[in-house]
Design a protein around this motif. Structure first.
Motif, PDB file in Angstrom:
ATOM      1  N   ALA A 105       0.829  -1.207   0.000  1.00 10.90           N
ATOM      2  CA  ALA A 105       0.000   0.000   0.000  1.00 10.90           C
ATOM      3  C   ALA A 105       0.864   1.258   0.000  1.00 10.90           C
ATOM      4  CB  ALA A 105      -0.940  -0.006   1.207  1.00 10.90           C
ATOM      5  N   TRP A 106       2.030   1.193   0.628  1.00 11.96           N
ATOM      6  CA  TRP A 106       2.931   2.348   0.647  1.00 11.96           C
ATOM      7  C   TRP A 106       3.367   2.719  -0.767  1.00 11.96           C
ATOM      8  CZ3 TRP A 106       4.565   6.321   3.301  1.00 11.96           C
ATOM      9  CH2 TRP A 106       5.764   6.944   2.945  1.00 11.96           C
ATOM     10  N   PHE A 107       3.593   1.695  -1.618  1.00 15.41           N
ATOM     11  CA  PHE A 107       4.000   1.979  -2.987  1.00 15.41           C
ATOM     12  C   PHE A 107       2.867   2.630  -3.787  1.00 15.41           C
ATOM     13  CE2 PHE A 107       6.963  -1.619  -2.066  1.00 15.41           C
ATOM     14  CZ  PHE A 107       8.133  -0.892  -2.189  1.00 15.41           C
ATOM     15  N   TYR A 108       1.606   2.340  -3.407  1.00 20.60           N
ATOM     16  CA  TYR A 108       0.458   2.855  -4.155  1.00 20.60           C
ATOM     17  C   TYR A 108      -0.282   3.937  -3.368  1.00 20.60           C
ATOM     18  CZ  TYR A 108       1.053  -0.900  -7.530  1.00 20.60           C
ATOM     19  OH  TYR A 108       1.552  -1.742  -8.494  1.00 20.60           O
ATOM     20  N   ARG A 109       0.371   4.565  -2.405  1.00 21.01           N
ATOM     21  CA  ARG A 109      -0.264   5.600  -1.596  1.00 21.01           C
ATOM     22  C   ARG A 109      -0.634   6.791  -2.484  1.00 21.01           C
ATOM     23  NH1 ARG A 109       5.132   5.994  -1.350  1.00 21.01           N
ATOM     24  NH2 ARG A 109       6.134   8.065  -1.339  1.00 21.01           N
ATOM     25  N   PRO A 110      -1.696   7.527  -2.143  1.00 23.37           N
ATOM     26  CA  PRO A 110      -2.094   8.700  -2.936  1.00 23.37           C
ATOM     27  C   PRO A 110      -0.959   9.708  -3.038  1.00 23.37           C
ATOM     28  CG  PRO A 110      -3.831   8.093  -1.409  1.00 23.37           C
ATOM     29  CD  PRO A 110      -2.639   7.251  -1.048  1.00 23.37           C
ATOM     30  N   GLY A 111      -0.709  10.146  -4.255  1.00 22.83           N
ATOM     31  CA  GLY A 111       0.358  11.110  -4.486  1.00 22.83           C
ATOM     32  C   GLY A 111       1.724  10.481  -4.606  1.00 22.83           C
ATOM     33  N   GLY A 112       1.808   9.153  -4.466  1.00 22.75           N
ATOM     34  CA  GLY A 112       3.082   8.463  -4.559  1.00 22.75           C
ATOM     35  C   GLY A 112       3.556   8.336  -5.994  1.00 22.75           C
ATOM     36  N   PRO A 113       4.740   7.748  -6.183  1.00 23.64           N
ATOM     37  CA  PRO A 113       5.311   7.659  -7.535  1.00 23.64           C
ATOM     38  C   PRO A 113       4.485   6.815  -8.492  1.00 23.64           C
ATOM     39  CG  PRO A 113       6.574   6.343  -5.964  1.00 23.64           C
ATOM     40  CD  PRO A 113       5.614   7.169  -5.166  1.00 23.64           C
ATOM     41  N   ARG A 114       3.693   5.872  -7.965  1.00 24.60           N
ATOM     42  CA  ARG A 114       2.895   5.024  -8.844  1.00 24.60           C
ATOM     43  C   ARG A 114       1.705   5.779  -9.437  1.00 24.60           C
ATOM     44  NH1 ARG A 114       5.493   0.816 -10.538  1.00 24.60           N
ATOM     45  NH2 ARG A 114       3.521  -0.246 -10.913  1.00 24.60           N
ATOM     46  N   TRP A 115       1.412   6.976  -8.937  1.00 30.93           N
ATOM     47  CA  TRP A 115       0.285   7.772  -9.444  1.00 30.93           C
ATOM     48  C   TRP A 115       0.735   8.777 -10.506  1.00 30.93           C
ATOM     49  CZ3 TRP A 115      -4.798   8.440  -6.836  1.00 30.93           C
ATOM     50  CH2 TRP A 115      -5.033   7.444  -5.883  1.00 30.93           C
ATOM     51  N   ARG A 116       2.016   8.970 -10.633  1.00 34.90           N
ATOM     52  CA  ARG A 116       2.507  10.032 -11.511  1.00 34.90           C
ATOM     53  C   ARG A 116       2.869   9.495 -12.890  1.00 34.90           C
ATOM     54  NH1 ARG A 116       5.199  11.628  -6.647  1.00 34.90           N
ATOM     55  NH2 ARG A 116       7.148  10.698  -7.361  1.00 34.90           N
ATOM     56  N   VAL A 117       2.524  10.242 -13.885  1.00 34.37           N
ATOM     57  CA  VAL A 117       2.885   9.926 -15.269  1.00 34.37           C
ATOM     58  C   VAL A 117       3.500  11.174 -15.883  1.00 34.37           C
ATOM     59  CG1 VAL A 117       2.055   9.255 -17.545  1.00 34.37           C
ATOM     60  CG2 VAL A 117       1.030   8.251 -15.510  1.00 34.37           C
ATOM     61  N   ASP A 118       4.675  11.067 -16.448  1.00 31.16           N
ATOM     62  CA  ASP A 118       5.289  12.196 -17.134  1.00 31.16           C
ATOM     63  C   ASP A 118       6.079  11.681 -18.336  1.00 31.16           C
ATOM     64  OD1 ASP A 118       8.141  11.622 -16.316  1.00 31.16           O
ATOM     65  OD2 ASP A 118       7.228  11.890 -14.344  1.00 31.16           O
ATOM     66  N   PRO A 119       6.482  12.545 -19.236  1.00 31.19           N
ATOM     67  CA  PRO A 119       7.175  12.090 -20.442  1.00 31.19           C
ATOM     68  C   PRO A 119       8.456  11.332 -20.158  1.00 31.19           C
ATOM     69  CG  PRO A 119       6.455  14.370 -20.682  1.00 31.19           C
ATOM     70  CD  PRO A 119       6.238  13.997 -19.246  1.00 31.19           C
ATOM     71  N   ALA A 120       9.071  11.593 -18.998  1.00 35.25           N
ATOM     72  CA  ALA A 120      10.342  10.917 -18.686  1.00 35.25           C
ATOM     73  C   ALA A 120      10.143   9.613 -17.938  1.00 35.25           C
ATOM     74  CB  ALA A 120      11.223  11.851 -17.861  1.00 35.25           C
TER      75      ALA A 120
END
Length: 229
Positions: free
Chosen positions: A67-82
Motif C-alpha cells: 500500500a505504501w507503494f500505491y499511496r495517494p500522491g506516490g510515484p505510482r500515481w505520476r505519469v510524465d514524459p520521462a
C-alpha cells in the motif's frame, strides 16, 4: 493522450491502494481475533488461533508495504514524459517482490517452529504440516522469481531478460547456493546429535537460502540503478 494515461494510471493505482488497505485491515482483524480467541485456550484451539494470528500478521505486513507503494500522491500515481518504459517498470516491480517475499518467509518461520513441536510429539495434524510448508514454499517462490521461471517473468521474458539480469541472477544464486550448502551441512551435524533440532535447522536453511537469493538480487539491482544514475 497524456491526460488519458494519467487518469488511467490514477484509477488503477487508486483501486490497488484500496484493495491493499482492505487486505491490511482484514489482516489486522485476523491478528486481533486470533490473539483474543486463543488467549485462554489450549491444545488444538490455541494452535488454530495462533495460525490465524500469524496469517493476519503476514497480511498486515504485505498489505502495508505494498500500500505504501500505491499511496495517494506516490510515484505510482505520476505519469510524465520521462517515465521509464515497460522494461524498467517490470524490473523494478520484480526487485520489490524479491525484497518482500523473504520478509514474509521469515514471518512464517515462527509459526513453523511451533508446528514442529506438535509433529515431533506425534500429533500429525494437517494444519501443522501446512505451517511447516509455508516458509519453504516462499523460499521456492523467491528462487523461481530470481531465475525468471514464474508465470509473470515468462510472460514478459523479452522485457526482463538482459545481460544485467543474467549477471545479477548469477551472483544472487551463487550466494544462495553457499548459504544452502552451509545450512544443510550444519543441519546434518545437528541432526546426528538431535534429530528434531536438525529438522528445525533444515527449514531455517531452506528459508535462508531463498531469502539470500531474493535480497541479494534486489540489493544488486538497486546498486546498479544508483550507478546508472
Amino acid at each position: 493522450m497524456m491526460a488519458d494515461n494519467r487518469k488511467t494510471t490514477e484509477r488503477t493505482s487508486r483501486a490497488k491502494f484500496v484493495l491493499l488497505v482492505a487486505l491490511t485491515a482484514v489482516g489486522a482483524a485476523m491478528c486481533a481475533f486470533g490473539f483474543a480467541w486463543g488467549a485462554d485456550k489450549t491444545g488444538d484451539t490455541a494452535t488454530t488461533a495462533g495460525v490465524i494470528a500469524g496469517m493476519g500478521a503476514a497480511f498486515v505486513a504485505a498489505g502495508g508495504i505494498c500500500a505504501w507503494f500505491y499511496r495517494p500522491g506516490g510515484p505510482r500515481w505520476r505519469v510524465d514524459p520521462a517515465e521509464p518504459g515497460k522494461r524498467d517498470r517490470l524490473q523494478a516491480q520484480r526487485a520489490r517482490q524479491l525484497a518482500i517475499f523473504p520478509a514474509l518467509s521469515l514471518l512464517f518461520l515462527a509459526q513453523a517452529f511451533g508446528a514442529l513441536d506438535h509433529v515431533v510429539a506425534g500429533e500429525h495434524r494437517w494444519v501443522d504440516y501446512v505451517r511447516l510448508a509455508v516458509p519453504v514454499l516462499y523460499a521456492w517462490v523467491t528462487a523461481l522469481l530470481v531465475m525468471g521461471w514464474d508465470g509473470a517473468s515468462l510472460k514478459n521474458k523479452r522485457f526482463l531478460e538482459d545481460e544485467l539480469t543474467q549477471s545479477l541472477r548469477a551472483r544472487a544464486m551463487t550466494l544462495a547456493f553457499f548459504v544452502l550448502l552451509a545450512g544443510t551441512t550444519l543441519s546434518l551435524g545437528l541432526g546426528l546429535w538431535r534429530a528434531e533440532i536438525g529438522v528445525v535447522s533444515l527449514i531455517l536453511a531452506l528459508a535462508a537460502a531463498g531469502a539470500a537469493a531474493g535480497l541479494r538480487f534486489a540489493w544488486l539491482f538497486r546498486e546498479a540503478g544508483r550507478n546508472d544514475g
